[in-house]
Motif scaffolding. Structure first.
Motif, short mmCIF file in Angstrom:
data_model
loop_
_atom_site.label_atom_id
_atom_site.label_comp_id
_atom_site.label_asym_id
_atom_site.label_seq_id
_atom_site.Cartn_x
_atom_site.Cartn_y
_atom_site.Cartn_z
N PHE A 176 0.73 -1.31 0.26
CA PHE A 176 0.45 -0.19 0.19
C PHE A 176 0.56 0.75 0.02
O PHE A 176 0.56 2.17 -0.26
CB PHE A 176 -0.86 0.29 1.07
N LEU A 177 2.12 1.29 0.98
CA LEU A 177 2.91 2.63 1.01
C LEU A 177 3.73 2.15 -0.24
O LEU A 177 3.70 3.77 -0.85
CB LEU A 177 4.06 2.20 2.06
N ALA A 178 4.39 1.81 -0.69
CA ALA A 178 4.57 1.34 -2.33
C ALA A 178 4.11 1.71 -3.05
O ALA A 178 4.12 3.16 -4.22
CB ALA A 178 5.10 0.36 -3.25
N GLU A 179 2.54 1.49 -3.50
CA GLU A 179 1.93 2.38 -4.41
C GLU A 179 1.15 3.14 -4.40
O GLU A 179 0.92 4.25 -5.40
CB GLU A 179 0.30 1.32 -4.68
N THR A 180 1.38 3.88 -2.97
CA THR A 180 0.99 5.99 -3.09
C THR A 180 1.90 6.09 -2.38
O THR A 180 1.52 7.33 -2.84
CB THR A 180 -0.32 5.92 -2.10
N PRO B 185 -9.34 13.45 1.77
CA PRO B 185 -10.51 12.22 1.42
C PRO B 185 -9.48 11.32 0.20
O PRO B 185 -9.89 10.18 0.07
CB PRO B 185 -11.27 13.29 0.28
N TRP B 186 -9.03 11.79 -0.21
CA TRP B 186 -7.84 10.81 -1.31
C TRP B 186 -7.44 10.22 -1.03
O TRP B 186 -7.32 8.90 -1.43
CB TRP B 186 -7.10 12.07 -2.02
N PHE B 187 -6.94 10.02 0.08
CA PHE B 187 -5.93 9.04 0.96
C PHE B 187 -7.42 8.38 1.57
O PHE B 187 -6.91 6.71 1.25
CB PHE B 187 -5.25 9.76 2.15
N ASP C 81 -11.53 10.84 -5.49
CA ASP C 81 -10.98 10.41 -6.10
C ASP C 81 -9.40 10.36 -6.42
O ASP C 81 -8.93 11.78 -6.96
CB ASP C 81 -11.60 11.20 -7.06
N VAL C 82 -9.17 9.17 -6.52
CA VAL C 82 -7.78 9.74 -6.80
C VAL C 82 -7.69 7.75 -7.36
O VAL C 82 -8.11 6.48 -6.93
CB VAL C 82 -6.73 9.35 -5.38
#
Length: 93
Positions: free
Chosen positions: A27-31, A45-47, A89-90
């Protein structure tokens, strides 16, 4: 779905992901976030949308999560929609 309910689901999702070491790393790598900025991003909200997108993109993880919090998988999509309507939205990889 009310925003507050969607937020509760997303925060539960974050706690769930945080409890799964391998999933948290992915998750950290993808975000693109690191442990140092995770807390500050958590209220955005995006998070919260990113948390739900991560779960929806990982079916095995999603099914364990929804079983744990006792909701239907479609509720995750509904929560995402409610949060994204608030400007969250993200898309994550």
């Amino acid at each position: 779905m009310p925003w507050e309910s969607a937020e509760r689901i997303a925060v539960s999702g974050l706690a769930f992901i945080a409890g799964e070491t391998e999933s948290l790393g992915r998750f950290l790598a993808e975000t693109g976030l690191g442990p140092e900025n995770l807390r500050s991003a958590a209220g955005e909200p995006w998070f919260l949308c990113a948390v739900l997108e991560f779960l929806m993109a990982n079916e095995d993880l999603l099914l364990v999560f929804v079983e744990r919090i006792r909701v239907r998988p479609t509720m995750i999509a509904a929560a995402h929609l409610a949060l994204s309507e608030d400007g969250g939205d993200v898309t994550i990889n």
